[in-house]
Scaffold this motif. Structure first.
Motif, mmCIF file in Angstrom:
data_model
loop_
_atom_site.group_PDB
_atom_site.id
_atom_site.type_symbol
_atom_site.label_atom_id
_atom_site.label_comp_id
_atom_site.label_asym_id
_atom_site.label_seq_id
_atom_site.Cartn_x
_atom_site.Cartn_y
_atom_site.Cartn_z
ATOM 1 N N LEU A 1 -12.756 -20.291 12.819
ATOM 2 C CA LEU A 1 -11.294 -20.191 12.798
ATOM 3 C C LEU A 1 -10.666 -21.585 12.882
ATOM 4 C CD1 LEU A 1 -8.658 -18.601 12.841
ATOM 5 C CD2 LEU A 1 -8.955 -18.286 15.320
ATOM 6 N N ALA A 2 -11.144 -22.386 13.823
ATOM 7 C CA ALA A 2 -10.574 -23.725 14.011
ATOM 8 C C ALA A 2 -10.706 -24.560 12.740
ATOM 9 C CB ALA A 2 -11.258 -24.430 15.179
ATOM 10 N N ASP A 3 -11.823 -24.382 12.024
ATOM 11 C CA ASP A 3 -12.045 -25.154 10.798
ATOM 12 C C ASP A 3 -11.019 -24.818 9.712
ATOM 13 O OD1 ASP A 3 -14.169 -26.473 11.868
ATOM 14 O OD2 ASP A 3 -15.716 -25.286 10.839
ATOM 15 N N ARG A 4 -10.381 -23.668 9.849
ATOM 16 C CA ARG A 4 -9.419 -23.227 8.826
ATOM 17 C C ARG A 4 -7.967 -23.461 9.236
ATOM 18 N NH1 ARG A 4 -14.117 -20.947 8.411
ATOM 19 N NH2 ARG A 4 -14.867 -20.196 6.374
ATOM 20 N N LEU A 5 -7.789 -24.109 10.379
ATOM 21 C CA LEU A 5 -6.441 -24.409 10.873
ATOM 22 C C LEU A 5 -6.259 -25.914 10.971
ATOM 23 C CD1 LEU A 5 -6.351 -21.876 13.863
ATOM 24 C CD2 LEU A 5 -5.276 -21.567 11.626
ATOM 25 N N PRO A 6 -5.025 -26.397 10.787
ATOM 26 C CA PRO A 6 -4.792 -27.817 11.050
ATOM 27 C C PRO A 6 -4.911 -28.085 12.547
ATOM 28 C CG PRO A 6 -2.718 -26.694 10.608
ATOM 29 C CD PRO A 6 -3.811 -25.682 10.356
ATOM 30 N N VAL A 7 -5.225 -29.319 12.901
ATOM 31 C CA VAL A 7 -5.393 -29.673 14.311
ATOM 32 C C VAL A 7 -4.128 -29.337 15.103
ATOM 33 C CG1 VAL A 7 -5.755 -31.599 15.917
ATOM 34 C CG2 VAL A 7 -7.059 -31.476 13.778
ATOM 35 N N ASP A 8 -2.979 -29.557 14.493
ATOM 36 C CA ASP A 8 -1.705 -29.326 15.188
ATOM 37 C C ASP A 8 -1.116 -27.959 14.850
ATOM 38 O OD1 ASP A 8 -1.106 -29.789 12.553
ATOM 39 O OD2 ASP A 8 0.659 -31.024 12.958
ATOM 40 N N TRP A 9 -1.969 -26.943 14.704
ATOM 41 C CA TRP A 9 -1.514 -25.630 14.265
ATOM 42 C C TRP A 9 -0.395 -25.067 15.155
ATOM 43 C CZ3 TRP A 9 -1.829 -21.710 17.763
ATOM 44 C CH2 TRP A 9 -2.723 -21.872 18.825
#
Ligand SMILES: [Fe+2]
Length: 228
Positions: free
Chosen positions: A153-161
């Motif tokens: 999941l984290a890999d598919r979100l921007p760091v500043d989601w």
């Protein structure tokens, strides 16, 4: 589908109601309320994330959801600044379509279950229910999913989601918490019960308990991202 006087929301799926043609017209709906535009964009992001940790996911739904999330997060700041901009609306419509295809194949999760309960029991519009709860449900999943799933999941979100979601919502004055959306704290128990029994809760890769749903709702009421 929403009931009339009985105050319930039921989702159903059947090829008979799947569209055979979808027309994306960035000029149509340019007069749409900016709050509705951003709430719809956040709803589309909710489709992408729910599809990622669904037990029904596939390489196809993963690929479509990933592209939907990438596109929507990229265009979200521009869309929040100018919700009627045709170029931003073109990207947002494409991302929304991909998000819809993703959940058509992988189905929604507890995030939508909570949104359905908010619509049915509290009369919160569908898109706004998503906008208010999305930072909490994403944060909760990142913290509670098994490590490999959380990383996916984290890999598919921007760091500043989280900041991206909250900034877009704030730009059009969407409430940052269920409390500020006018939800009575005493209603959280009934909302949790309804969301727990929603079909979406059982679609997730991990088992979701009543307490899990209550935790998410309590944190969404306070406006926390639920990093625990
Ligand atoms: Fe949705």
């Amino acid at each position: 589908m929403r009931g009339g006087t009985e105050r319930f929301t039921r989702s159903f799926r059947d090829d008979a109601v799947a569209p055979s043609l979808v027309v994306l017209d960035p000029l149509a709906g340019r007069e749409q309320d900016p709050r509705s535009t951003i709430a719809s964009a956040l709803n589309a992001i909710a489709h992408g994330v729910d599809a990622i940790y669904s037990r029904h996911r596939s390489p196809f739904s993963d690929a479509v959801a990933t592209e939907s999330l990438r596109t929507m997060f990229r265009v979200l700041p521009a869309l929040a600044r100018a919700p009627d901009d045709p170029l931003a609306r073109t990207d947002a419509q494409w991302a929304s379509l991909l998000g819809g295809i993703a959940i058509r194949h992988a189905y929604v999760g507890v995030h939508h279950a909570i949104a359905h309960a908010l619509v049915s029991h509290a009369g919160v519009p569908h898109g706004i229910a998503h906008a208010v709860t999305l930072p909490t449900t994403i944060g909760w999943h990142l913290a509670r999913l098994p490590a490999t799933e959380s990383t996916r999941l984290a890999d598919r979100l921007p760091v500043d989601w989280e900041q991206a979601l909250r900034a877009a919502a704030a730009a059009v004055n969407l409430p940052p918490s269920l409390r500020e959306a006018g939800i009575d704290h005493n209603a959280l128990g009934a909302l949790a019960e309804d969301a727990f029994h929603d079909r979406g809760t059982g679609n997730e890769i991990m088992t979701i308990s009543r307490e899990d749903v209550s935790t998410i709702l309590a944190d969404a009421w306070s406006g926390h991202a639920s990093h625990r």
